[in-house]
Design a protein around this motif. Structure first.
Motif, short mmCIF file in Angstrom:
data_model
loop_
_atom_site.label_atom_id
_atom_site.label_comp_id
_atom_site.label_asym_id
_atom_site.label_seq_id
_atom_site.Cartn_x
_atom_site.Cartn_y
_atom_site.Cartn_z
N GLN A 134 -0.46 11.23 4.80
CA GLN A 134 -0.94 12.02 5.94
C GLN A 134 -0.56 13.47 5.72
OE1 GLN A 134 0.69 10.92 9.84
NE2 GLN A 134 -1.28 11.43 10.78
N HIS A 152 0.83 -1.21 0.00
CA HIS A 152 0.00 0.00 0.00
C HIS A 152 0.86 1.26 0.00
CE1 HIS A 152 -3.66 -2.13 1.64
NE2 HIS A 152 -2.74 -2.90 2.21
N TYR A 201 -3.51 -10.18 -1.14
CA TYR A 201 -4.63 -9.35 -1.59
C TYR A 201 -4.93 -8.32 -0.51
CZ TYR A 201 -6.88 -12.84 1.38
OH TYR A 201 -7.20 -13.66 2.42
N ILE A 202 -5.78 -7.33 -0.84
CA ILE A 202 -5.97 -6.20 0.06
C ILE A 202 -6.80 -6.57 1.28
CG2 ILE A 202 -8.00 -5.38 -1.26
CD1 ILE A 202 -7.08 -2.50 -0.56
N THR A 203 -6.23 -6.30 2.47
CA THR A 203 -6.97 -6.51 3.72
C THR A 203 -6.73 -5.37 4.70
OG1 THR A 203 -5.17 -7.82 4.73
CG2 THR A 203 -6.88 -9.03 3.53
N MET A 204 -5.48 -4.99 4.92
CA MET A 204 -5.15 -4.02 5.94
C MET A 204 -3.68 -3.62 5.81
SD MET A 204 -4.63 -6.51 9.26
CE MET A 204 -3.31 -5.54 9.95
N VAL A 205 -3.28 -2.61 6.55
CA VAL A 205 -1.87 -2.23 6.63
C VAL A 205 -1.28 -2.88 7.87
CG1 VAL A 205 -0.26 -0.35 7.01
CG2 VAL A 205 -2.16 -0.06 5.40
N HIS A 206 -0.16 -3.56 7.66
CA HIS A 206 0.45 -4.35 8.73
C HIS A 206 1.72 -3.69 9.26
CE1 HIS A 206 2.58 -8.32 9.92
NE2 HIS A 206 1.87 -7.89 10.91
N VAL A 249 -0.01 5.02 1.80
CA VAL A 249 -0.92 5.76 2.66
C VAL A 249 -0.28 7.13 2.89
CG1 VAL A 249 -2.07 5.86 4.92
CG2 VAL A 249 -1.68 3.64 3.81
N TRP A 308 -5.74 6.42 2.97
CA TRP A 308 -5.27 5.36 2.09
C TRP A 308 -5.22 5.89 0.67
CZ3 TRP A 308 -7.93 2.86 -1.92
CH2 TRP A 308 -7.29 1.74 -2.45
N TYR A 335 3.54 7.21 3.18
CA TYR A 335 4.05 6.00 3.79
C TYR A 335 3.87 4.81 2.85
CZ TYR A 335 3.80 8.45 8.33
OH TYR A 335 3.96 9.32 9.38
N ARG A 376 -1.27 -10.04 3.60
CA ARG A 376 -1.69 -11.00 2.60
C ARG A 376 -1.34 -10.54 1.19
NH1 ARG A 376 -5.21 -11.17 6.80
NH2 ARG A 376 -5.87 -13.21 7.55
N LEU A 418 -4.84 9.95 8.62
CA LEU A 418 -4.32 9.05 7.60
C LEU A 418 -5.31 8.89 6.46
CD1 LEU A 418 -3.05 6.30 10.06
CD2 LEU A 418 -1.65 8.02 8.89
N TYR A 432 -5.47 -0.79 -7.04
CA TYR A 432 -6.66 -0.07 -6.61
C TYR A 432 -6.25 1.29 -6.06
CZ TYR A 432 -7.82 -5.03 -6.52
OH TYR A 432 -7.95 -6.36 -6.84
N TYR A 433 -7.14 2.29 -6.25
CA TYR A 433 -6.81 3.67 -5.91
C TYR A 433 -7.95 4.35 -5.16
CZ TYR A 433 -3.22 2.97 -9.49
OH TYR A 433 -2.17 2.49 -10.22
#
Lengths: 122, 110
Positions: free
Chosen positions: A39, A35, A105-110, A37, A47, A97, A103, A45, A61-62
């Motif tokens: 600020q 990703h 595929y898209i799920t979250m920022v780790h 992200v 995305w 950032y 993963r 924040l 994806y945007y």
């Protein structure tokens, strides 16, 4: 350990372009989605974009705010993520950032990089 | 995609508990368990504190916990310590191949 280091921030004028890079290490870069992200100064924040592990075809994806102006890409042979930013506007001023998804595929920022500042000003 | 709704501020005394809410819609928080919480100290990058609603990454104190009910997720910090003072952001997958963040909550330890 996972490390993400962004490069390429700076000061540009409205309408100009800039390319950010993110060097990844400490994990199998080609196996994970990535990703961007941002600020804005003193703000929350936002995305920006995501690219799947292979970065092929439609697997990008945007956010609506950057769609058509920004392009996310990756070079898995160089463990590097990119963000090409065109037609920059003052409202694009922010710390950008680079971030890893847990993963492919898209799920979250780790995991987050330390960020690079982009300033768009005349 | 609208941002998730968080209270702008929260506070508590050392040793107390505080809960921060994060309200979305049926299209994000209500429909997916990819809800995360991040802690950000001034001038620093965000740090993951909770993922998938209630999971804690290794190294995050068990004073931090997460939950979800309907369209609202919550982060609870128990036994507040001075170092917990920071900005906290929630995030959710939206089902449209997007992520959305909350506006952030500034936690003050009195």
């Amino acid at each position: 350990q996972v490390q993400l280091v962004e490069f390429g921030g700076g000061v540009v004028q409205p309408g100009e372009s800039l390319r950010l890079s993110c060097a990844a290490s400490g994990f199998s870069f080609s196996s994970y989605g990535m990703h961007w992200v941002r600020q804005a100064p003193g703000k929350g924040l936002e995305w920006v974009a995501f690219i799947r592990y292979d970065g092929n075809g439609n697997n990008k994806y945007y956010a609506d705010s950057v769609k058509g102006r920004f392009t996310i890409s990756r070079d898995n042979s160089k463990n590097t993520l990119y963000l090409q930013m065109n037609s920059l506007r003052p409202e694009d001023t922010a710390v950008y950032y680079c971030a890893k998804d847990p993963r492919s595929y898209i799920t979250m920022v780790h995991v987050w990089g330390q960020g690079t500042l982009v300033t768009v000003s005349s | 995609q609208s941002a998730l709704t968080q209270p702008p501020s929260a506070s508590g005394s050392p040793g107390q508990s505080v809960t921060i809410s994060c309200t979305g819609t049926r299209s994000d928080v209500g429909d997916y368990d990819y809800v995360s919480w991040y802690q950000q100290h001034p001038g620093k990058a965000p740090k993951l504190m909770i993922y998938e609603v209630s999971q804690r990454p290794s190294g995050v104190p068990d004073r931090f916990s997460g939950s979800k009910s309907g369209n609202t997720a919550s982060l609870t910090v128990s036994g507040l310590q001075a170092e917990d003072a920071a900005d906290y952001y929630c995030s959710s997958y939206t089902g449209s191949n997007n992520l959305v963040f909350g506006g952030g909550t500034k936690l003050t330890v009195l």
